[in-house]
Motif scaffolding. Sequence first.
Motif, PDB file in Angstrom:
ATOM      1  N   ALA A  17      80.052 -97.989  71.316  1.00  0.00           N
ATOM      2  CA  ALA A  17      80.024 -96.666  71.949  1.00  0.00           C
ATOM      3  C   ALA A  17      78.579 -96.186  72.072  1.00  0.00           C
ATOM      4  CB  ALA A  17      80.842 -95.678  71.127  1.00  0.00           C
ATOM      5  N   ARG A  18      78.311 -95.391  73.134  1.00  0.00           N
ATOM      6  CA  ARG A  18      76.955 -94.901  73.366  1.00  0.00           C
ATOM      7  C   ARG A  18      76.900 -93.388  73.185  1.00  0.00           C
ATOM      8  NH1 ARG A  18      73.192 -97.949  75.461  1.00  0.00           N
ATOM      9  NH2 ARG A  18      72.121 -96.206  76.449  1.00  0.00           N
ATOM     10  N   LEU A  19      75.751 -92.913  72.745  1.00  0.00           N
ATOM     11  CA  LEU A  19      75.454 -91.486  72.676  1.00  0.00           C
ATOM     12  C   LEU A  19      74.171 -91.239  73.453  1.00  0.00           C
ATOM     13  CD1 LEU A  19      75.911 -90.571  68.900  1.00  0.00           C
ATOM     14  CD2 LEU A  19      77.300 -89.788  70.795  1.00  0.00           C
ATOM     15  N   GLU A  20      74.126 -90.129  74.174  1.00  0.00           N
ATOM     16  CA  GLU A  20      72.901 -89.747  74.865  1.00  0.00           C
ATOM     17  C   GLU A  20      72.685 -88.264  74.639  1.00  0.00           C
ATOM     18  OE1 GLU A  20      72.415 -90.992  78.917  1.00  0.00           O
ATOM     19  OE2 GLU A  20      73.792 -92.661  78.615  1.00  0.00           O
ATOM     20  N   ALA A  21      71.437 -87.860  74.559  1.00  0.00           N
ATOM     21  CA  ALA A  21      71.137 -86.445  74.368  1.00  0.00           C
ATOM     22  C   ALA A  21      69.799 -86.111  75.018  1.00  0.00           C
ATOM     23  CB  ALA A  21      71.084 -86.118  72.880  1.00  0.00           C
ATOM     24  N   ARG A  22      69.725 -84.939  75.603  1.00  0.00           N
ATOM     25  CA  ARG A  22      68.468 -84.422  76.132  1.00  0.00           C
ATOM     26  C   ARG A  22      67.984 -83.363  75.160  1.00  0.00           C
ATOM     27  NH1 ARG A  22      66.562 -86.953  80.190  1.00  0.00           N
ATOM     28  NH2 ARG A  22      67.915 -87.576  81.875  1.00  0.00           N
ATOM     29  N   THR A  23      66.686 -83.338  74.902  1.00  0.00           N
ATOM     30  CA  THR A  23      66.131 -82.359  73.987  1.00  0.00           C
ATOM     31  C   THR A  23      64.692 -82.047  74.360  1.00  0.00           C
ATOM     32  OG1 THR A  23      65.884 -81.792  71.656  1.00  0.00           O
ATOM     33  CG2 THR A  23      65.326 -84.052  72.274  1.00  0.00           C
ATOM     34  N   GLN A  24      64.094 -81.116  73.680  1.00  0.00           N
ATOM     35  CA  GLN A  24      62.714 -80.744  73.917  1.00  0.00           C
ATOM     36  C   GLN A  24      61.795 -81.841  73.355  1.00  0.00           C
ATOM     37  OE1 GLN A  24      64.997 -78.971  72.295  1.00  0.00           O
ATOM     38  NE2 GLN A  24      65.158 -76.946  73.205  1.00  0.00           N
ATOM     39  N   PRO A  25      60.648 -82.036  73.989  1.00  0.00           N
ATOM     40  CA  PRO A  25      59.719 -83.067  73.511  1.00  0.00           C
ATOM     41  C   PRO A  25      59.324 -82.903  72.041  1.00  0.00           C
ATOM     42  CG  PRO A  25      59.072 -82.344  75.693  1.00  0.00           C
ATOM     43  CD  PRO A  25      60.180 -81.427  75.255  1.00  0.00           C
ATOM     44  N   SER A  26      59.120 -81.673  71.599  1.00  0.00           N
ATOM     45  CA  SER A  26      58.724 -81.467  70.203  1.00  0.00           C
ATOM     46  C   SER A  26      59.830 -81.862  69.234  1.00  0.00           C
ATOM     47  CB  SER A  26      58.302 -80.014  69.968  1.00  0.00           C
ATOM     48  OG  SER A  26      59.381 -79.137  70.230  1.00  0.00           O
ATOM     49  N   VAL A  27      61.073 -81.649  69.640  1.00  0.00           N
ATOM     50  CA  VAL A  27      62.203 -82.059  68.799  1.00  0.00           C
ATOM     51  C   VAL A  27      62.260 -83.579  68.728  1.00  0.00           C
ATOM     52  CG1 VAL A  27      64.724 -82.050  68.586  1.00  0.00           C
ATOM     53  CG2 VAL A  27      63.521 -79.952  69.236  1.00  0.00           C
ATOM     54  N   LYS A  28      62.094 -84.225  69.878  1.00  0.00           N
ATOM     55  CA  LYS A  28      62.088 -85.694  69.899  1.00  0.00           C
ATOM     56  C   LYS A  28      60.942 -86.241  69.054  1.00  0.00           C
ATOM     57  CE  LYS A  28      61.942 -89.807  72.675  1.00  0.00           C
ATOM     58  NZ  LYS A  28      61.033 -90.468  73.545  1.00  0.00           N
ATOM     59  N   ASP A  29      59.779 -85.623  69.157  1.00  0.00           N
ATOM     60  CA  ASP A  29      58.629 -86.073  68.366  1.00  0.00           C
ATOM     61  C   ASP A  29      58.901 -85.954  66.869  1.00  0.00           C
ATOM     62  OD1 ASP A  29      57.288 -86.634  70.717  1.00  0.00           O
ATOM     63  OD2 ASP A  29      56.067 -84.795  70.666  1.00  0.00           O
ATOM     64  N   ALA A  30      59.508 -84.861  66.457  1.00  0.00           N
ATOM     65  CA  ALA A  30      59.813 -84.664  65.040  1.00  0.00           C
ATOM     66  C   ALA A  30      60.821 -85.703  64.558  1.00  0.00           C
ATOM     67  CB  ALA A  30      60.349 -83.250  64.800  1.00  0.00           C
ATOM     68  N   ILE A  31      61.836 -85.979  65.368  1.00  0.00           N
ATOM     69  CA  ILE A  31      62.839 -86.985  64.999  1.00  0.00           C
ATOM     70  C   ILE A  31      62.195 -88.360  64.925  1.00  0.00           C
ATOM     71  CG2 ILE A  31      64.931 -88.179  65.799  1.00  0.00           C
ATOM     72  CD1 ILE A  31      65.815 -85.407  66.957  1.00  0.00           C
ATOM     73  N   SER A  32      61.366 -88.690  65.899  1.00  0.00           N
ATOM     74  CA  SER A  32      60.670 -89.979  65.898  1.00  0.00           C
ATOM     75  C   SER A  32      59.781 -90.126  64.670  1.00  0.00           C
ATOM     76  CB  SER A  32      59.826 -90.135  67.160  1.00  0.00           C
ATOM     77  OG  SER A  32      60.628 -90.151  68.305  1.00  0.00           O
ATOM     78  N   ARG A  33      59.063 -89.051  64.343  1.00  0.00           N
ATOM     79  CA  ARG A  33      58.191 -89.104  63.168  1.00  0.00           C
ATOM     80  C   ARG A  33      58.998 -89.298  61.892  1.00  0.00           C
ATOM     81  NH1 ARG A  33      54.137 -84.585  60.724  1.00  0.00           N
ATOM     82  NH2 ARG A  33      53.081 -86.022  59.318  1.00  0.00           N
ATOM     83  N   ALA A  34      60.104 -88.568  61.764  1.00  0.00           N
ATOM     84  CA  ALA A  34      60.948 -88.689  60.574  1.00  0.00           C
ATOM     85  C   ALA A  34      61.533 -90.098  60.465  1.00  0.00           C
ATOM     86  CB  ALA A  34      62.062 -87.651  60.608  1.00  0.00           C
TER      87      ALA A  34
END
Length: 104
Positions: A17-34
């Motif tokens: 199964a696939r999941l997709e989500a759109r979010t703000q760049p800063s949120v994506k950056d924080a998730i990527s960093r974590a």
Amino acid sequence: MLAFEDSTVAVDEPKSARLEARTQPSVKDAISRAATLSGVEVSSFVVSAAYKAAQTTIEAHKLTALESEADRAAFFGALENPPKPNNRLKQAFALRETLIANAD
């Protein structure tokens, strides 16, 4: 560094199964960093966190706490002698059916 715990590891199913989500760049950056700090891929980090939150939410909705004697009396009294549904309750049930039908 906190140890990463994959909450989906006990799920014995193929990953199809696939999941997709759109979010703000800063949120994506924080998730990527974590995820990087945890030593895992972003998708594993996100899916594990979302799955843990989903399990917590589902469990929270399974429990009803009746703290006082008055609460217990009112609850069990309504079970033994339920009132007839009024228009607002009928509308709420109709809306619920619509929401559940459209949930997929």
